[in-house]
Design an enzyme around this catalytic site. Sequence first.
Site, short mmCIF file in Angstrom:
data_model
loop_
_atom_site.label_atom_id
_atom_site.label_comp_id
_atom_site.label_asym_id
_atom_site.label_seq_id
_atom_site.Cartn_x
_atom_site.Cartn_y
_atom_site.Cartn_z
N ASP A 181 0.82 -1.21 0.00
CA ASP A 181 0.00 0.00 0.00
C ASP A 181 0.85 1.26 0.00
OD1 ASP A 181 -2.01 -1.82 0.35
OD2 ASP A 181 -2.95 -0.78 2.03
N ASP A 182 0.20 2.35 -0.38
CA ASP A 182 0.71 3.72 -0.19
C ASP A 182 1.77 4.15 -1.19
OD1 ASP A 182 -1.00 3.54 1.92
OD2 ASP A 182 0.45 3.97 3.48
N HIS A 231 -5.94 3.40 -4.02
CA HIS A 231 -5.88 3.57 -2.56
C HIS A 231 -6.30 4.99 -2.17
CE1 HIS A 231 -4.87 2.12 1.36
NE2 HIS A 231 -3.78 2.82 1.53
N HIS A 235 -5.92 9.62 1.02
CA HIS A 235 -5.69 8.72 2.14
C HIS A 235 -6.34 9.17 3.44
CE1 HIS A 235 -3.66 5.73 4.66
NE2 HIS A 235 -3.32 5.11 3.55
N TYR A 272 -6.86 2.61 6.17
CA TYR A 272 -7.25 2.21 7.52
C TYR A 272 -8.35 1.14 7.52
CZ TYR A 272 -5.30 6.91 7.67
OH TYR A 272 -4.53 8.01 7.45
N HIS A 334 3.54 -2.47 3.21
CA HIS A 334 3.58 -1.11 2.66
C HIS A 334 4.86 -0.82 1.89
CE1 HIS A 334 0.46 -0.60 5.76
NE2 HIS A 334 0.03 0.42 5.04
ZN LIG Z 1 -2.64 3.14 3.25
#
Ligand SMILES: [Zn+2]
Length: 480
Positions: A181-182, A231, A235, A272, A334
């Site tokens: 992620d991210d 995503h 965020h 989250y 991540h």
């Molecule tokens: Zn995230």
Amino acid sequence: MKLSGFTLCSLLAVSAVSASVLHLVPGNDDAHEHLVKRHGFVRRQAAQSGPTASNEADFAKIKDPKQQCAVYGVPEITQMQDQGVIPTGGEPATIQQKDAEAQKIWKDIQDSGIIPNDVQVKKQQGSEPHMGIDSSSYNAQEDPDCWWSASTCKTPKHKNPGMMEDLYTCPEPDTWGLTFDDGPNCSHNAFYDFLAENKLRATLFYIGTNVLNHPYQAQRGIADGHDICVHTWSHRYMTTFESDQVFAELYYTARLIKQVMGVTPTCWRPPYGDVDDRVRAIAAGLGLRTILWEEDTNDWQIQPSGAKPTSVIDQNYQSIIGKAGSESPIVLTHEIVSATMKEFMKMYPKVKEAYKNVVPLTACQNITQPYPEDQLKYPNFKDFTGGNIAPSGLPDGQSMKVDPNAKFEPVALDQQAKNGYGYGDPKSGSGGGGDSSSSSSSGGSGSDSEEGSSAAAALSTSFASTAALFVAGAVAIAVI
Ligand SMILES: [Zn+2]
Ligand SMILES: *[C@@H]1O[C@H](CO)[C@@H](O)[C@H](O)[C@H]1NC(C)=O
Ligand SMILES: *[C@@H]1O[C@H](CO)[C@@H](O)[C@H](O)[C@H]1NC(C)=O
């Protein structure tokens, strides 16, 4: 705020994030700094030496992390910003006034009737907008909204046509569903090199503002044969947005991925884990399957940007590694900072030793065509685990272009099956984590959440429910 140039935008995108964002988990002081970082609010250096490469393939060869993270502009992105059809900076996305196409797609989704009208926008918590949730007044026991943050619910309670269960496991045994992620992180070249060298492909959940700031890095995700999902733009906690903003957060990220990377994503992961039936429905209307996870490395807590020493994150990995043979989890990891990427590279030999198959979600879910773009074919589970890991029809990094005029035509999830593509294709998807017995039985699956553990605990912080706090806390601890 209207910004004209790409560089200017990047520089001004630094939002005034102030101290004390969350009051989620007592003793979780690292959350704030972590969140600031993960929202693309990182203060960027002014461009040092201008563009260091002018296409994906050349950019991918840059070794020096500083150089990878230097600000560069891509004229096509500046053009989109000048046209006023893309949100600016790291602020939550809104439907742009000049964007008639977005308005039409949003109206179509509303008219389709998929969005339940009895799900409330969730209350916020903390001083920074949409950066925390307060579920103290929500009935988590009955959980009418299937709100993951309150209950780890993954099977929609609203059965409006077009709704689908969330995915969080892989149906085949001995399998680790590999997700990061991210991203795209600016300095991810060494990490992507590692994935390539180890014949790994992953599902990458990209943040819209990161794609905006790092388009060549984003292009590498697809050129390298990974699987790309949304995503969100900024965020934030999605259940705290009014519906049109939920749409904008998803829409502009998916459309920018199409313009920059040439593919129309059909999957997303809520930051989250914060999703309920209203948010899930809007995503489904936009053709995005909700993906959660069964196991969480909590790698984002790693020092130096987080508070936990590496040994703690090693332990988290170890405990998931210990479940090989009894679980085939989709695992949350991540690419947010170099430390989380390094941690995966360090732990991977052990993961590989324990799990027979380490696969992207395309193989995990046996999806051979994740996007409507039909020149792109991904190996199914059998082919992938048999060693044929490379998708066919991938773009060439030397000639890949950002296309501001790329036509973005999302198709609702339940319509994708007819066309034989996407995460909405039930023949490949429904065998996944979706079956309701498992989703309700082991409250465990999700409660070991990403930042989600803080999210889940948010429901407990009201002074009115000290007991609830204790219980929720205990559950989370017991499960992790
Ligand atoms: Zn995230
Ligand atoms: C990527 O990683 C670097 C190094 O850890 C970090 O400085 C940067 O803030 C991260 N984020 C993005 C969006 O590149
Ligand atoms: C995957 O799909 C193929 C057809 O494309 C089918 O033959 C196979 O049984 C499926 N495998 C799994 C693990 O679902």
